[in-house]
Motif scaffolding. Structure first.
Motif, PDB file in Angstrom:
ATOM      1  N   UNK A  74       0.836  -1.200   0.000  1.00 38.05           N
ATOM      2  CA  UNK A  74       0.000   0.000   0.000  1.00 38.05           C
ATOM      3  C   UNK A  74       0.869   1.248   0.000  1.00 38.05           C
ATOM      4  N   UNK A  75       0.501   2.207  -0.826  1.00 36.18           N
ATOM      5  CA  UNK A  75       1.102   3.541  -0.794  1.00 36.18           C
ATOM      6  C   UNK A  75       0.070   4.504  -0.239  1.00 36.18           C
ATOM      7  N   UNK A  76       0.456   5.206   0.807  1.00 32.60           N
ATOM      8  CA  UNK A  76      -0.373   6.275   1.359  1.00 32.60           C
ATOM      9  C   UNK A  76       0.190   7.583   0.814  1.00 32.60           C
ATOM     10  N   UNK A  77      -0.631   8.329   0.117  1.00 36.25           N
ATOM     11  CA  UNK A  77      -0.231   9.629  -0.420  1.00 36.25           C
ATOM     12  C   UNK A  77      -0.859  10.713   0.426  1.00 36.25           C
ATOM     13  N   UNK A  78      -0.026  11.445   1.160  1.00 35.70           N
ATOM     14  CA  UNK A  78      -0.484  12.566   1.977  1.00 35.70           C
ATOM     15  C   UNK A  78      -0.290  13.851   1.194  1.00 35.70           C
ATOM     16  N   UNK A  79      -1.388  14.498   0.820  1.00 38.68           N
ATOM     17  CA  UNK A  79      -1.338  15.598  -0.144  1.00 38.68           C
ATOM     18  C   UNK A  79      -1.267  16.990   0.474  1.00 38.68           C
ATOM     19  N   UNK A  80      -0.936  17.098   1.739  1.00 41.66           N
ATOM     20  CA  UNK A  80      -0.831  18.412   2.376  1.00 41.66           C
ATOM     21  C   UNK A  80      -2.020  18.687   3.264  1.00 41.66           C
ATOM     22  N   UNK A  81      -2.411  19.943   3.350  1.00 37.76           N
ATOM     23  CA  UNK A  81      -3.527  20.337   4.221  1.00 37.76           C
ATOM     24  C   UNK A  81      -4.875  19.814   3.738  1.00 37.76           C
ATOM     25  N   UNK A  82      -5.018  19.650   2.446  1.00 35.55           N
ATOM     26  CA  UNK A  82      -6.277  19.202   1.842  1.00 35.55           C
ATOM     27  C   UNK A  82      -6.037  17.963   0.996  1.00 35.55           C
ATOM     28  N   UNK A  99       0.613  -2.078  -6.457  1.00 32.78           N
ATOM     29  CA  UNK A  99       0.546  -1.318  -5.205  1.00 32.78           C
ATOM     30  C   UNK A  99      -0.826  -0.661  -5.088  1.00 32.78           C
ATOM     31  N   UNK A 100      -1.482  -0.883  -3.955  1.00 32.00           N
ATOM     32  CA  UNK A 100      -2.745  -0.194  -3.680  1.00 32.00           C
ATOM     33  C   UNK A 100      -2.420   1.240  -3.311  1.00 32.00           C
ATOM     34  N   UNK A 101      -3.338   2.154  -3.608  1.00 35.39           N
ATOM     35  CA  UNK A 101      -3.117   3.576  -3.377  1.00 35.39           C
ATOM     36  C   UNK A 101      -4.241   4.146  -2.541  1.00 35.39           C
ATOM     37  N   UNK A 102      -3.877   4.881  -1.504  1.00 33.35           N
ATOM     38  CA  UNK A 102      -4.860   5.571  -0.670  1.00 33.35           C
ATOM     39  C   UNK A 102      -4.408   7.019  -0.537  1.00 33.35           C
ATOM     40  N   UNK A 103      -5.268   7.947  -0.914  1.00 30.50           N
ATOM     41  CA  UNK A 103      -4.949   9.377  -0.898  1.00 30.50           C
ATOM     42  C   UNK A 103      -5.718  10.039   0.236  1.00 30.50           C
ATOM     43  N   UNK A 118       3.199   0.013  13.088  1.00 31.27           N
ATOM     44  CA  UNK A 118       3.140  -0.729  14.353  1.00 31.27           C
ATOM     45  C   UNK A 118       2.604  -2.140  14.144  1.00 31.27           C
ATOM     46  N   UNK A 119       1.867  -2.348  13.043  1.00 33.38           N
ATOM     47  CA  UNK A 119       1.345  -3.672  12.695  1.00 33.38           C
ATOM     48  C   UNK A 119       2.287  -4.422  11.754  1.00 33.38           C
ATOM     49  N   UNK A 120       3.446  -3.822  11.467  1.00 44.29           N
ATOM     50  CA  UNK A 120       4.459  -4.427  10.592  1.00 44.29           C
ATOM     51  C   UNK A 120       3.908  -4.721   9.196  1.00 44.29           C
ATOM     52  N   UNK A 121       3.110  -3.798   8.676  1.00 44.73           N
ATOM     53  CA  UNK A 121       2.520  -3.945   7.340  1.00 44.73           C
ATOM     54  C   UNK A 121       3.485  -3.455   6.268  1.00 44.73           C
ATOM     55  N   UNK A 122       3.297  -3.935   5.054  1.00 41.66           N
ATOM     56  CA  UNK A 122       4.133  -3.561   3.902  1.00 41.66           C
ATOM     57  C   UNK A 122       3.601  -2.263   3.315  1.00 41.66           C
ATOM     58  N   UNK A 123       3.921  -1.161   3.977  1.00 43.91           N
ATOM     59  CA  UNK A 123       3.362   0.140   3.630  1.00 43.91           C
ATOM     60  C   UNK A 123       4.473   1.111   3.236  1.00 43.91           C
ATOM     61  N   UNK A 124       4.128   2.002   2.323  1.00 46.59           N
ATOM     62  CA  UNK A 124       4.998   3.118   1.952  1.00 46.59           C
ATOM     63  C   UNK A 124       4.149   4.378   2.015  1.00 46.59           C
ATOM     64  N   UNK A 125       4.813   5.515   2.101  1.00 45.79           N
ATOM     65  CA  UNK A 125       4.086   6.790   2.113  1.00 45.79           C
ATOM     66  C   UNK A 125       4.845   7.823   1.317  1.00 45.79           C
ATOM     67  N   UNK A 126       4.092   8.638   0.627  1.00 46.04           N
ATOM     68  CA  UNK A 126       4.624   9.807  -0.074  1.00 46.04           C
ATOM     69  C   UNK A 126       3.906  10.992   0.551  1.00 46.04           C
ATOM     70  N   UNK A 127       4.658  11.829   1.259  1.00 40.25           N
ATOM     71  CA  UNK A 127       4.046  12.840   2.114  1.00 40.25           C
ATOM     72  C   UNK A 127       4.491  14.255   1.749  1.00 40.25           C
ATOM     73  N   UNK A 128       3.505  15.094   1.496  1.00 41.51           N
ATOM     74  CA  UNK A 128       3.767  16.517   1.302  1.00 41.51           C
ATOM     75  C   UNK A 128       3.648  17.208   2.647  1.00 41.51           C
ATOM     76  N   UNK A 129       4.495  18.181   2.918  1.00 37.58           N
ATOM     77  CA  UNK A 129       4.451  18.855   4.216  1.00 37.58           C
ATOM     78  C   UNK A 129       3.239  19.767   4.345  1.00 37.58           C
ATOM     79  N   UNK A 130       2.942  20.094   5.595  1.00 36.19           N
ATOM     80  CA  UNK A 130       1.901  21.074   5.903  1.00 36.19           C
ATOM     81  C   UNK A 130       2.544  22.197   6.699  1.00 36.19           C
ATOM     82  N   UNK A 131       1.909  23.365   6.653  1.00 32.49           N
ATOM     83  CA  UNK A 131       2.482  24.513   7.377  1.00 32.49           C
ATOM     84  C   UNK A 131       2.081  24.482   8.835  1.00 32.49           C
TER      85      UNK A 131
END
Length: 131
Positions: A74-82, A99-103, A118-131
């Motif tokens: 799974x890829x978690x895409x964190x897109x910022x404030x919104x 790869x599954x994708x969750x935005x 914490x669950x030892x899952x096969x996860x990745x993340x692409x994260x944009x910062x927030x202010x």
């Protein structure tokens, strides 16, 4: 390389899988380190991600992720404030690698990432910062 100063730019990289302790003020804190800007959280570690906005993303920005696709469910895409949708062609590119994708917004992405780590899952993340 900056010849006048003798400084060499390298790929910022942290080899750990520590949870993200803090996000905000344009960056992230993890493993007693901090980083300003976007990050890729991969099985190999945390990498600097040189992209400013979701709309600026291209397939090239996902090369490191796809190189490790065998170890990512799974890829978690964190897109910022919104929540910002990902171009369909990019979403398909990721999904074609198996790869599954969750935005979601970055706050939700960090919380979800930490739980899955914490669950030892096969996860990745692409994260944009927030202010």
């Amino acid at each position: 390389m900056a010849p006048a100063s003798g400084l060499e730019m390298t790929d910022a990289y942290y080899p750990g899988h520590d949870p993200i302790d803090f996000y905000g003020n344009g960056g992230f804190r993890f493993g007693e380190m901090s980083h300003q800007g976007a990050i890729l959280f991969l099985p190999s570690g945390v990498h600097r991600w040189d992209v400013e906005t979701v709309n600026a993303l291209t397939t090239d920005h996902f090369e490191k992720l796809l190189a490790e696709s065998r170890d990512i469910e799974l890829l978690i895409l964190g897109t910022g404030n919104l929540i910002v949708p990902l171009a369909q062609s990019l979403a398909n590119h990721i999904r074609q690698a198996g790869i599954k994708l969750d935005i979601m917004d970055t706050g939700a992405a960090v919380r979800t990432l930490n739980i899955l780590l914490s669950e030892d899952r096969a996860v990745a993340a692409a994260l944009f910062p927030v202010s």
